[in-house]
Enzyme design. Structure first.
Site, PDB file in Angstrom:
ATOM      1  N   LYS A 128      35.133 -51.509  60.881  1.00 30.09           N
ATOM      2  CA  LYS A 128      34.154 -51.652  59.967  1.00 30.09           C
ATOM      3  C   LYS A 128      32.767 -51.343  60.895  1.00 30.09           C
ATOM      4  CE  LYS A 128      32.461 -53.709  56.480  1.00 30.09           C
ATOM      5  NZ  LYS A 128      33.042 -54.091  54.878  1.00 30.09           N
ATOM      6  N   GLY A 167      31.188 -47.355  51.770  1.00 28.14           N
ATOM      7  CA  GLY A 167      29.928 -48.246  51.772  1.00 28.14           C
ATOM      8  C   GLY A 167      30.414 -49.922  52.099  1.00 28.14           C
ATOM      9  N   ASP A 168      29.256 -50.489  52.070  1.00 29.96           N
ATOM     10  CA  ASP A 168      29.203 -52.002  51.878  1.00 29.96           C
ATOM     11  C   ASP A 168      27.759 -52.600  51.853  1.00 29.96           C
ATOM     12  OD1 ASP A 168      31.202 -54.312  52.881  1.00 29.96           O
ATOM     13  OD2 ASP A 168      29.072 -55.037  53.870  1.00 29.96           O
TER      14      ASP A 168
HETATM   15  P1  NAP Z   1      25.267 -54.734  47.918  1.00 29.75           P
HETATM   16  O1  NAP Z   1      25.546 -53.753  46.677  1.00 29.75           O
HETATM   17  O2  NAP Z   1      24.367 -54.295  48.790  1.00 29.75           O
HETATM   18  O3  NAP Z   1      24.912 -55.924  47.294  1.00 29.75           O
HETATM   19  C1  NAP Z   1      24.820 -57.077  47.750  1.00 29.75           C
HETATM   20  C2  NAP Z   1      24.130 -58.164  47.035  1.00 29.75           C
HETATM   21  O4  NAP Z   1      24.342 -59.677  47.757  1.00 29.75           O
HETATM   22  C3  NAP Z   1      22.732 -57.835  46.774  1.00 29.75           C
HETATM   23  O5  NAP Z   1      22.591 -58.816  45.305  1.00 29.75           O
HETATM   24  C4  NAP Z   1      22.060 -58.867  47.926  1.00 29.75           C
HETATM   25  O6  NAP Z   1      20.853 -59.395  47.495  1.00 29.75           O
HETATM   26  C5  NAP Z   1      22.819 -59.969  48.102  1.00 29.75           C
HETATM   27  N1  NAP Z   1      22.819 -60.411  49.471  1.00 29.75           N
HETATM   28  C6  NAP Z   1      23.186 -59.876  50.507  1.00 29.75           C
HETATM   29  N2  NAP Z   1      22.918 -60.462  51.724  1.00 29.75           N
HETATM   30  C7  NAP Z   1      22.352 -61.724  51.203  1.00 29.75           C
HETATM   31  C8  NAP Z   1      22.295 -62.832  51.937  1.00 29.75           C
HETATM   32  N3  NAP Z   1      22.021 -63.126  53.225  1.00 29.75           N
HETATM   33  N4  NAP Z   1      21.756 -64.115  51.020  1.00 29.75           N
HETATM   34  C9  NAP Z   1      21.898 -63.776  49.555  1.00 29.75           C
HETATM   35  N5  NAP Z   1      22.211 -62.902  48.922  1.00 29.75           N
HETATM   36  C10 NAP Z   1      22.475 -61.650  49.834  1.00 29.75           C
HETATM   37  O7  NAP Z   1      26.609 -54.944  48.446  1.00 29.75           O
HETATM   38  P2  NAP Z   1      28.039 -54.941  47.989  1.00 29.75           P
HETATM   39  O8  NAP Z   1      28.621 -53.745  48.307  1.00 29.75           O
HETATM   40  O9  NAP Z   1      28.143 -55.570  46.548  1.00 29.75           O
HETATM   41  O10 NAP Z   1      29.049 -55.932  48.965  1.00 29.75           O
HETATM   42  C11 NAP Z   1      28.759 -57.547  48.720  1.00 29.75           C
HETATM   43  C12 NAP Z   1      29.980 -58.264  49.342  1.00 29.75           C
HETATM   44  O11 NAP Z   1      31.060 -57.583  48.949  1.00 29.75           O
HETATM   45  C13 NAP Z   1      29.755 -58.220  50.897  1.00 29.75           C
HETATM   46  O12 NAP Z   1      30.350 -59.268  51.523  1.00 29.75           O
HETATM   47  C14 NAP Z   1      30.864 -56.980  51.068  1.00 29.75           C
HETATM   48  O13 NAP Z   1      31.261 -57.069  52.434  1.00 29.75           O
HETATM   49  C15 NAP Z   1      31.913 -57.419  50.100  1.00 29.75           C
HETATM   50  N6  NAP Z   1      32.857 -56.086  49.845  1.00 29.75           N
HETATM   51  C16 NAP Z   1      32.310 -54.944  49.349  1.00 29.75           C
HETATM   52  C17 NAP Z   1      32.977 -53.783  49.066  1.00 29.75           C
HETATM   53  C18 NAP Z   1      32.633 -52.659  48.280  1.00 29.75           C
HETATM   54  O14 NAP Z   1      33.184 -51.727  47.957  1.00 29.75           O
HETATM   55  N7  NAP Z   1      31.201 -52.361  48.227  1.00 29.75           N
HETATM   56  C19 NAP Z   1      34.464 -53.871  49.279  1.00 29.75           C
HETATM   57  C20 NAP Z   1      35.009 -55.068  49.514  1.00 29.75           C
HETATM   58  C21 NAP Z   1      34.047 -56.152  49.853  1.00 29.75           C
HETATM   59  P3  NAP Z   1      19.324 -58.712  48.031  1.00 29.75           P
HETATM   60  O15 NAP Z   1      19.146 -57.049  47.173  1.00 29.75           O
HETATM   61  O16 NAP Z   1      18.297 -59.593  47.696  1.00 29.75           O
HETATM   62  O17 NAP Z   1      19.767 -58.475  49.675  1.00 29.75           O
END
Ligand code: NAP
Length: 448
Positions: A128, A167-168
């Site tokens: 990561k 991405g993440d």
């Molecule tokens: P993203 O597109 O950047 O979206 C993140 C979302 O969560 C946004 O709505 C953001 O709101 C909110 N958020 C982030 N930090 C926050 C906080 N401290 N408190 C409240 N809301 C918060 O990211 P994502 O790719 O969807 O990832 C979301 C989760 O899924 C993470 O835990 C990530 O590790 C996990 N994940 C992602 C993937 C993937 O393929 N992308 C795969 C496996 C797991 P704001 O815009 O206000 O910050």
């Protein structure tokens, strides 16, 4: 849960050597809690300091990321890549850009990723990365310059057979594009397999963007089916409104569920008639605005609660899809009181240990992130396969593979939980099944 007495010293040592890294301690503790039953049944897994080695990253890289903002000011951020375990294949795991990023958060994510990747059955190790860079409010030019500077250091440490980031949080298709461009420029190689989550026209995979959210929804649907149920007609809360949240909502709606609430870090919206996903996509993916805009644009029937807690909304299913520790014991009590029957973690470790315990004690079906959100990385591995064979599959073909992988992961977790005397405990099933696969590979490779 109490930790086995043979494993407690391992946790004590992890805490001592990684002082202050509370998320990493939390992730290790959860896995060690599950491993007591494994070492009781197969004591040889505790030989040769195997478990101690699994808890120690193979390599950790921390670097300076200087970049120039639009006012000409030089800014400094910190970059991280933790290459946790490569027993099963090249390190694989996303890159996160968020101001909260630090070594402990990247380490917890890399540790979780190792077991998640093992559960997919694909040849990928765990890693990561990320930075404490805050992309919010940055111009496109600033994002590009930051990504280029980040990759100027990272490129020395990655490669299609070494380490393959994706991405993440804060890193989507745009950022992957800028990082891939810089990697190509620095290495003079069109090495498509070095990053996943690319856009379709330069080596991306269909269904990768959708994969994490779709996969989590497939997992929960399968879990509900074990009780003769499904998403149809269910009220669902999805926290967040980023990549995982949006495509969770899409699949829930396709399965006949009604998404009643979603959020961002400033507040949440409730729309009892069902969230209008096209509007969420327009706000989040096109305009890159806040979720509060939803209520303003949608008008009647929807409302925005600034700073509130999305879990206060009554629902049958909760899909936490934003960030770690976003669902606390107090939230779990509220959800249980409101009759929740299933929780599926799209995010990584979004439920606190307290919340997980309460769900399990109340008989709520609980899908841990390392199993439920594995569809993203599994489809990244499918992207690597397509890159290696210079091929491009259809959306339907890729989604079929994803659905099968998620069903296999579900059955593996359920079957392992049963085998180890804890039927229905998907946390134990995921931890043990992931651990056994990594442990077998590490044993075969000798003490390295
Ligand atoms: P993203 O597109 O950047 O979206 C993140 C979302 O969560 C946004 O709505 C953001 O709101 C909110 N958020 C982030 N930090 C926050 C906080 N401290 N408190 C409240 N809301 C918060 O990211 P994502 O790719 O969807 O990832 C979301 C989760 O899924 C993470 O835990 C990530 O590790 C996990 N994940 C992602 C993937 C993937 O393929 N992308 C795969 C496996 C797991 P704001 O815009 O206000 O910050």
């Amino acid at each position: 849960m109490k930790i086995d007495e043979k494993l407690q010293p391992i946790l004590d040592e992890v805490i001592r050597r990684n002082a202050g890294e509370v998320e990493f301690h939390q992730a290790v503790r959860e896995v060690l809690e599950s491993l007591g039953r494994v070492v009781a049944k197969h004591p040889s897994y505790a030989d040769n300091a195997l478990i101690e080695r699994i808890c120690e990253p193979e390599r950790q890289i921390i670097f300076r990321v200087p970049w120039t903002d639009d006012r000409g000011q030089v800014r400094i951020n910190r970059g991280f890549r933790v290459q946790f375990n490569s027993a099963l294949g090249p390190y694989k795991g996303g890159i996160r850009f968020h101001p909260s990023v630090n070594a402990g958060i990247i380490k917890f994510l890399g540790f979780e990723q190792t077991f998640k990747n093992a559960l997919t059955g694909m040849p990928i190790g765990g890693g990561k990365g990320g930075s404490d860079f805050n992309p919010r409010g940055c111009s496109d030019g600033e994002i590009m310059r930051f990504c280029q500077s980040f990759m100027t250091e990272l490129h020395r440490h990655i490669g299609e057979y070494t380490d393959v980031p994706a991405g993440d949080i804060g890193v989507g298709g745009r950022e992957i594009g800028y990082m891939f461009g810089q990697y190509k420029r620095l290495t003079n190689r069109y090495e498509a397999g070095v990053l996943t989550g690319k856009a379709l026209f330069y080596g991306g995979s269909r269904a990768r963007r959708e994969a994490t959210g779709y996969g989590a929804t497939y997992f929960v649907q399968r879990m509900l089916e074990t009780r003769g149920d499904g998403f149809a007609g269910k009220k669902v809360i999805v926290s967040g409104s980023g990549n995982v949240a949006i495509y969770t909502m899409e699949k829930v709606i396709q399965f006949g569920g009604v998404v009643v609430a979603c959020s961002d870090s400033n507040g949440y919206v409730v729309d009892e008639s069902g969230v209008d996903l096209d509007l969420v996509k327009e706000i989040k993916e096109v305009r890159r605005e806040r979720i509060s805009e939803y209520a303003r644009l949608k008008g009647a029937g929807s409302h925005y609660i600034p700073g509130g807690c999305v879990w206060d909304t009554p629902a049958d299913v909760a899909m936490p899809s934003a960030t770690q520790n976003e669902l606390t014991g107090k939230d779990a009590r509220t959800l249980i009181k409101n009759g929740v029957i299933a929780v599926g973690e799209g995010a990584n470790m979004p439920s606190t240990p307290d919340a997980v315990r309460l769900f399990q004690e109340a008989g709520v079906l609980f899908a841990p992130g390392k199993a439920a959100n594995a569809g993203g990385v599994a489809t990244s591995a499918l992207e690597m396969q397509q890159n290696a064979s210079r091929d491009s599959w259809t959306f339907e073909q890729t989604e079929r593979r994803l659905a099968r992988i998620m069903s296999d992961i579900h059955d593996q977790c359920a079957g392992t939980a049963e085998e180890y005397g804890a039927p229905g405990d998907y946390v134990l099933g995921a931890n043990v099944a992931g651990f056994v696969r990594v442990a077998e590979a590490m044993n075969a490779l000798g003490v390295i």
